[in-house]
Design a protein around this motif. Structure first.
Motif, mmCIF file in Angstrom:
data_model
loop_
_atom_site.group_PDB
_atom_site.id
_atom_site.type_symbol
_atom_site.label_atom_id
_atom_site.label_comp_id
_atom_site.label_asym_id
_atom_site.label_seq_id
_atom_site.Cartn_x
_atom_site.Cartn_y
_atom_site.Cartn_z
ATOM 1 N N ASP A 89 30.361 29.561 100.890
ATOM 2 C CA ASP A 89 31.720 29.151 100.565
ATOM 3 C C ASP A 89 31.914 29.184 99.063
ATOM 4 N N ARG A 90 33.134 29.385 98.643
ATOM 5 C CA ARG A 90 33.449 29.437 97.223
ATOM 6 C C ARG A 90 33.223 28.073 96.557
ATOM 7 N N ASP A 91 33.332 26.986 97.317
ATOM 8 C CA ASP A 91 33.144 25.655 96.749
ATOM 9 C C ASP A 91 31.692 25.387 96.360
ATOM 10 N N GLU A 92 30.752 26.182 96.858
ATOM 11 C CA GLU A 92 29.349 26.018 96.485
ATOM 12 C C GLU A 92 29.030 26.697 95.154
ATOM 13 N N LEU A 93 29.942 27.515 94.670
ATOM 14 C CA LEU A 93 29.749 28.213 93.392
ATOM 15 C C LEU A 93 30.034 27.264 92.235
ATOM 16 N N PRO A 94 29.737 27.678 91.007
ATOM 17 C CA PRO A 94 30.109 26.858 89.852
ATOM 18 C C PRO A 94 31.621 26.622 89.816
ATOM 19 N N SER A 95 32.043 25.570 89.128
ATOM 20 C CA SER A 95 33.443 25.136 89.156
ATOM 21 C C SER A 95 34.414 26.193 88.643
ATOM 22 N N ARG A 96 33.968 27.101 87.796
ATOM 23 C CA ARG A 96 34.899 28.120 87.277
ATOM 24 C C ARG A 96 35.324 29.103 88.370
ATOM 25 N N PHE A 97 34.582 29.146 89.492
ATOM 26 C CA PHE A 97 34.930 30.031 90.597
ATOM 27 C C PHE A 97 35.659 29.310 91.727
ATOM 28 N N HIS A 98 35.902 28.008 91.621
ATOM 29 C CA HIS A 98 36.588 27.254 92.663
ATOM 30 C C HIS A 98 38.041 27.690 92.759
ATOM 31 N N ARG A 99 38.642 27.384 93.888
ATOM 32 C CA ARG A 99 40.063 27.694 94.077
ATOM 33 C C ARG A 99 40.893 26.761 93.205
ATOM 34 N N LEU A 100 41.914 27.325 92.593
ATOM 35 C CA LEU A 100 42.805 26.521 91.756
ATOM 36 C C LEU A 100 43.866 25.869 92.638
ATOM 37 N N PRO A 101 44.272 24.644 92.321
ATOM 38 C CA PRO A 101 45.319 24.005 93.118
ATOM 39 C C PRO A 101 46.671 24.684 92.856
ATOM 40 N N TRP A 102 47.533 24.662 93.875
ATOM 41 C CA TRP A 102 48.852 25.256 93.745
ATOM 42 C C TRP A 102 49.747 24.354 92.896
ATOM 43 N N SER A 103 50.547 24.940 92.026
ATOM 44 C CA SER A 103 51.519 24.162 91.260
ATOM 45 C C SER A 103 52.808 24.047 92.082
ATOM 46 N N GLU A 104 53.657 23.098 91.702
ATOM 47 C CA GLU A 104 54.923 22.914 92.426
ATOM 48 C C GLU A 104 55.801 24.155 92.297
ATOM 49 N N ALA A 105 55.768 24.822 91.145
ATOM 50 C CA ALA A 105 56.579 26.028 90.954
ATOM 51 C C ALA A 105 56.111 27.157 91.874
ATOM 52 N N GLU A 106 54.802 27.292 92.057
ATOM 53 C CA GLU A 106 54.277 28.330 92.938
ATOM 54 C C GLU A 106 54.638 28.041 94.396
ATOM 55 N N ILE A 107 54.542 26.772 94.799
ATOM 56 C CA ILE A 107 54.893 26.394 96.165
ATOM 57 C C ILE A 107 56.368 26.681 96.425
ATOM 58 N N GLU A 108 57.222 26.340 95.477
ATOM 59 C CA GLU A 108 58.657 26.583 95.608
ATOM 60 C C GLU A 108 58.959 28.078 95.694
#
Length: 119
Positions: A89-108
């Motif tokens: 899984d990507r979450d097992e990689l170093p933090s620079r490879f983790h998924r970025l959280p969605w911003s409110e502008a991207e969700i909109e």
């Protein structure tokens, strides 16, 4: 003038012209031969022999299903661990490879199909 009527009545002439008459070879060798890129370079003895050894998303023979696949639970096969340097899984990689959280502008933008970016 009716162009469609004129086109229907026009004689069709092919755009390709062949030189000479058609000739069918008198003797064609239809004996089966192995493909030039085959790994073994030999033909199988029979289709049944080929099918018993063939693989397509797993063994094709009926006997192989009764010999081990599905007879025991997955837990009895032992733990599944990734090899050195592999991750499941990507979450097992170093933090620079983790998924970025969605911003409110991207969700909109996603919810409106991009229309909110133009307004």
């Amino acid at each position: 003038m009716r162009a469609t009527f004129a086109l229907r009545n026009a004689a069709r002439t092919p755009l390709i012209r062949f030189i000479g008459r058609r000739s069918v070879p008198q003797s064609i060798d239809h004996t089966p031969r192995p493909h030039p890129a085959s790994p073994s370079g030999v033909l199988p003895d029979s289709f049944a022999a080929y099918r018993s050894k063939a693989q397509q998303h797993g063994p094709l023979g009926r006997a192989s299903f009764s010999q081990g696949i599905g007879r025991s639970s997955g837990a009895s096969l032992g733990p599944v661990q990734p090899k050195q340097g592999e991750f499941f899984d990507r979450d097992e990689l170093p933090s620079r490879f983790h998924r970025l959280p969605w911003s409110e502008a991207e969700i909109e933008a996603i919810e409106t199909g991009g229309a909110s970016l133009c307004a």
